[in-house]
Design a protein around this motif. Structure first.
Motif, PDB file in Angstrom:
ATOM      1  N   ILE A   1       0.692  -1.077  -0.069  1.00 39.75           N
ATOM      2  CA  ILE A   1       0.221   0.085  -0.081  1.00 39.75           C
ATOM      3  C   ILE A   1       0.827   1.160  -0.031  1.00 39.75           C
ATOM      4  CG2 ILE A   1      -1.642   1.447   1.292  1.00 39.75           C
ATOM      5  CD1 ILE A   1      -2.685  -1.493   2.297  1.00 39.75           C
ATOM      6  N   ALA A   2       2.002   1.262   0.749  1.00 41.13           N
ATOM      7  CA  ALA A   2       3.048   2.492   0.842  1.00 41.13           C
ATOM      8  C   ALA A   2       3.307   2.749  -0.551  1.00 41.13           C
ATOM      9  CB  ALA A   2       3.891   2.109   1.755  1.00 41.13           C
ATOM     10  N   GLN A   3       3.640   1.917  -1.396  1.00 41.21           N
ATOM     11  CA  GLN A   3       4.445   1.898  -2.672  1.00 41.21           C
ATOM     12  C   GLN A   3       3.086   2.524  -3.426  1.00 41.21           C
ATOM     13  OE1 GLN A   3       7.419   0.959  -3.271  1.00 41.21           O
ATOM     14  NE2 GLN A   3       7.521   1.305  -5.285  1.00 41.21           N
ATOM     15  N   ILE A   4       2.070   2.340  -3.336  1.00 38.87           N
ATOM     16  CA  ILE A   4       0.957   2.760  -3.910  1.00 38.87           C
ATOM     17  C   ILE A   4       0.825   4.107  -3.559  1.00 38.87           C
ATOM     18  CG2 ILE A   4      -1.319   2.654  -4.804  1.00 38.87           C
ATOM     19  CD1 ILE A   4      -1.288  -0.565  -4.249  1.00 38.87           C
ATOM     20  N   LEU A   5       0.837   4.481  -2.532  1.00 36.08           N
ATOM     21  CA  LEU A   5       0.397   5.915  -2.007  1.00 36.08           C
ATOM     22  C   LEU A   5       1.512   6.715  -2.522  1.00 36.08           C
ATOM     23  CD1 LEU A   5      -1.173   5.112   1.590  1.00 36.08           C
ATOM     24  CD2 LEU A   5      -2.406   5.583  -0.546  1.00 36.08           C
ATOM     25  N   ASN A   6       2.695   6.168  -2.245  1.00 41.26           N
ATOM     26  CA  ASN A   6       3.828   7.169  -2.759  1.00 41.26           C
ATOM     27  C   ASN A   6       4.118   7.430  -4.200  1.00 41.26           C
ATOM     28  OD1 ASN A   6       5.044   7.776  -0.106  1.00 41.26           O
ATOM     29  ND2 ASN A   6       5.977   5.527  -0.176  1.00 41.26           N
ATOM     30  N   LYS A   7       3.376   6.623  -4.887  1.00 40.41           N
ATOM     31  CA  LYS A   7       3.434   6.626  -6.445  1.00 40.41           C
ATOM     32  C   LYS A   7       2.408   6.343  -7.121  1.00 40.41           C
ATOM     33  CE  LYS A   7       7.472   6.239  -9.807  1.00 40.41           C
ATOM     34  NZ  LYS A   7       6.793   5.952 -11.049  1.00 40.41           N
ATOM     35  N   SER A   8       1.748   7.026  -7.392  1.00 37.47           N
ATOM     36  CA  SER A   8       0.250   7.010  -8.172  1.00 37.47           C
ATOM     37  C   SER A   8       0.307   6.056  -9.293  1.00 37.47           C
ATOM     38  CB  SER A   8      -0.484   7.990  -8.369  1.00 37.47           C
ATOM     39  OG  SER A   8       0.176   8.862  -9.476  1.00 37.47           O
ATOM     40  N   ASN A   9       1.323   5.955 -10.102  1.00 42.97           N
ATOM     41  CA  ASN A   9       1.625   5.195 -11.398  1.00 42.97           C
ATOM     42  C   ASN A   9       2.732   3.874 -10.914  1.00 42.97           C
ATOM     43  OD1 ASN A   9       3.682   6.591 -11.137  1.00 42.97           O
ATOM     44  ND2 ASN A   9       3.691   7.056 -13.394  1.00 42.97           N
ATOM     45  N   ALA A  10       2.582   3.610  -9.698  1.00 41.12           N
ATOM     46  CA  ALA A  10       3.626   2.531  -9.369  1.00 41.12           C
ATOM     47  C   ALA A  10       3.356   1.142 -10.121  1.00 41.12           C
ATOM     48  CB  ALA A  10       3.335   2.146  -8.013  1.00 41.12           C
ATOM     49  N   VAL A  11       4.749   0.524 -10.588  1.00 38.20           N
ATOM     50  CA  VAL A  11       4.661  -0.729 -11.121  1.00 38.20           C
ATOM     51  C   VAL A  11       4.963  -1.850 -10.180  1.00 38.20           C
ATOM     52  CG1 VAL A  11       5.637  -2.131 -13.230  1.00 38.20           C
ATOM     53  CG2 VAL A  11       5.155   0.566 -13.272  1.00 38.20           C
ATOM     54  N   ILE A  12       4.192  -2.687  -9.895  1.00 32.36           N
ATOM     55  CA  ILE A  12       4.369  -3.542  -8.886  1.00 32.36           C
ATOM     56  C   ILE A  12       4.362  -4.884  -9.287  1.00 32.36           C
ATOM     57  CG2 ILE A  12       3.472  -4.372  -6.288  1.00 32.36           C
ATOM     58  CD1 ILE A  12       2.511  -1.541  -6.123  1.00 32.36           C
TER      59      ILE A  12
ATOM     60  N   ASP B   1      -6.450   5.376  -4.351  1.00 32.99           N
ATOM     61  CA  ASP B   1      -6.223   5.451  -5.936  1.00 32.99           C
ATOM     62  C   ASP B   1      -5.639   4.446  -6.388  1.00 32.99           C
ATOM     63  OD1 ASP B   1      -6.985   6.189  -8.351  1.00 32.99           O
ATOM     64  OD2 ASP B   1      -5.546   7.814  -8.483  1.00 32.99           O
ATOM     65  N   VAL B   2      -6.032   3.669  -7.221  1.00 35.52           N
ATOM     66  CA  VAL B   2      -5.168   2.335  -7.719  1.00 35.52           C
ATOM     67  C   VAL B   2      -5.395   2.666  -9.239  1.00 35.52           C
ATOM     68  CG1 VAL B   2      -5.182   0.964  -6.033  1.00 35.52           C
ATOM     69  CG2 VAL B   2      -7.203   0.781  -7.592  1.00 35.52           C
ATOM     70  N   SER B   3      -5.892   3.513  -9.736  1.00 38.78           N
ATOM     71  CA  SER B   3      -6.402   3.637 -11.314  1.00 38.78           C
ATOM     72  C   SER B   3      -5.218   3.563 -12.170  1.00 38.78           C
ATOM     73  CB  SER B   3      -7.414   4.792 -11.481  1.00 38.78           C
ATOM     74  OG  SER B   3      -6.621   6.055 -11.234  1.00 38.78           O
ATOM     75  N   ARG B   4      -4.003   4.171 -11.700  1.00 40.57           N
ATOM     76  CA  ARG B   4      -2.819   4.070 -12.711  1.00 40.57           C
ATOM     77  C   ARG B   4      -1.786   3.276 -12.115  1.00 40.57           C
ATOM     78  NH1 ARG B   4      -0.698   9.349 -12.044  1.00 40.57           N
ATOM     79  NH2 ARG B   4       0.352   9.132 -13.828  1.00 40.57           N
ATOM     80  N   ILE B   5      -2.061   2.419 -11.215  1.00 46.48           N
ATOM     81  CA  ILE B   5      -1.073   1.390 -10.817  1.00 46.48           C
ATOM     82  C   ILE B   5      -0.792   0.338 -11.928  1.00 46.48           C
ATOM     83  CG2 ILE B   5      -0.966   1.961  -8.582  1.00 46.48           C
ATOM     84  CD1 ILE B   5      -2.155  -0.922  -7.936  1.00 46.48           C
ATOM     85  N   THR B   6       0.018  -0.427 -12.070  1.00 46.90           N
ATOM     86  CA  THR B   6       0.247  -1.452 -13.017  1.00 46.90           C
ATOM     87  C   THR B   6       0.647  -2.792 -11.864  1.00 46.90           C
ATOM     88  OG1 THR B   6       1.141  -0.409 -14.864  1.00 46.90           O
ATOM     89  CG2 THR B   6       1.600  -2.691 -14.692  1.00 46.90           C
ATOM     90  N   LEU B   7       0.137  -3.851 -12.033  1.00 48.85           N
ATOM     91  CA  LEU B   7       0.402  -5.031 -11.432  1.00 48.85           C
ATOM     92  C   LEU B   7       0.936  -6.146 -12.583  1.00 48.85           C
ATOM     93  CD1 LEU B   7      -2.326  -5.374  -8.997  1.00 48.85           C
ATOM     94  CD2 LEU B   7      -0.206  -4.239  -8.422  1.00 48.85           C
ATOM     95  N   PHE B   8       1.975  -6.981 -11.866  1.00 39.91           N
ATOM     96  CA  PHE B   8       2.257  -8.103 -12.697  1.00 39.91           C
ATOM     97  C   PHE B   8       2.521  -9.188 -11.957  1.00 39.91           C
ATOM     98  CE2 PHE B   8       6.296  -5.905 -12.318  1.00 39.91           C
ATOM     99  CZ  PHE B   8       7.311  -6.732 -12.060  1.00 39.91           C
ATOM    100  N   ASN B   9       2.854 -10.357 -12.188  1.00 39.35           N
ATOM    101  CA  ASN B   9       3.391 -11.389 -11.368  1.00 39.35           C
ATOM    102  C   ASN B   9       4.924 -11.773 -12.082  1.00 39.35           C
ATOM    103  OD1 ASN B   9       2.877 -13.029  -8.959  1.00 39.35           O
ATOM    104  ND2 ASN B   9       3.389 -14.664 -10.447  1.00 39.35           N
ATOM    105  N   VAL B  10       5.709 -12.210 -11.168  1.00 36.47           N
ATOM    106  CA  VAL B  10       7.139 -12.615 -11.509  1.00 36.47           C
ATOM    107  C   VAL B  10       7.274 -13.772 -12.351  1.00 36.47           C
ATOM    108  CG1 VAL B  10       7.584 -13.746  -9.284  1.00 36.47           C
ATOM    109  CG2 VAL B  10       9.388 -12.671 -10.371  1.00 36.47           C
TER     110      VAL B  10
END
Ligand code: GLP
Length: 245
Positions: free
Chosen positions: A21-32, A57-66
């Motif tokens: 969550i901290a990663q998302i809050l710190n960077k609205s377009n976080a790639v996780i 707000d998660v509208s701009r984040i990107t998620l992927f799996n390793v």
């Protein structure tokens, strides 16, 4: 290397969830980058619960799996795509174009590996990569002996892991499974790594990977060389290193 040993499984799951969550809050377009397995189910559930209760707000984040399994249908319950969809990207309502996964079926996995990395690079590359660890020290599906300069590829599966996948997914024997995984080089290029482990059965491999030499025999040991890396454990997984670092 930062090492965090939490009191118990509950605190482990909550701490890990707050890292995401901290990663998302710190960077609205976080790639996780995420990891599937027993270790990460709890943290994904807590991220989803907190989001449901206190939407962020998660509208701009990107998620992927390793990693992802190959040669089984993408909608198979055991595929990483399905697991992340059910555990996190679905509950958070991540639009399909922001959930980047390689396909489980393809005639050209080399091309798929390149495309997967290209799509992540177009979004600025992984800001955070969560990593589980296998009992033999694998990260992603990079088994012992994998060169540190390996790039995203389809790895042969460790026999124990394959048996578990077959047990869990009930894929028929005649289908050859593989593991498409980010290479060790790609993993190491993530700006931040968090390696997570819980349970006493992980204590020995954690000791080797974190306090032992950096060696391709234990792929996870390479993270000792990463400039921004955290090892996040519950007390049981950390029992052999407590007080020794
Ligand atoms: C599989 C996954 C890995 C994960 C590992 C740990 O190998 N492909 O990415 O790190 O499982 O699994 P568990 O958390 O169930 O121990």
């Amino acid at each position: 290397m930062k090492i965090t040993i939490t009191k118990n499984e509950k605190e482990f799951d909550e701490t890990a969830a707050w890292r995401i969550i901290a990663q998302i809050l710190n960077k609205s377009n976080a790639v996780i980058g995420l990891s599937t397995g027993q270790t990460t189910i709890g943290m994904h559930r807590i991220v989803s619960q907190i989001h449901a209760q206190y939407p962020f707000d998660v509208s701009r984040i990107t998620l992927f799996n390793v990693d992802e399994l190959t040669n089984l249908p993408g909608e198979y319950t055991g595929s990483c795509h399905t697991m992340i969809l059910n555990q996190l990207s679905g509950p958070l309502g991540i639009p399909e174009e922001n959930f980047i996964m390689p396909p489980t079926m393809s005639d050209d996995f080399e091309k798929e590996c390149r495309l997967f990395e290209q799509r992540l690079a177009e979004r600025g590359g992984a800001g955070l990569q969560i990593l589980g660890i296998g009992a033999n020290g694998h990260i992603g599906i990079n088994q012992p002996g994998t060169p540190f300069e390996s790039e995203t590829w389809v790895s042969p599966m460790d026999p124990d892991f394959e048996a578990r996948v077959r047990r869990e997914t009930k894929v028929p024997d005649h289908i050859v499974l593989g593991g498409l995984t980010r290479g060790i080089k790609n993993i190491m290029h993530s700006r931040k790594l968090i390696l997570v482990a819980k349970g006493a059965h992980k204590a020995e491999i954690i000791e080797k990977a974190i306090l032992g030499p950096v060696t391709t025999d234990i792929p996870a040991s390479v993270i000792q060389l990463h400039p921004d890396c955290e090892i996040l454990l519950d007390a049981a997984a950390g029992e052999r290193i407590t007080g020794r670092y």
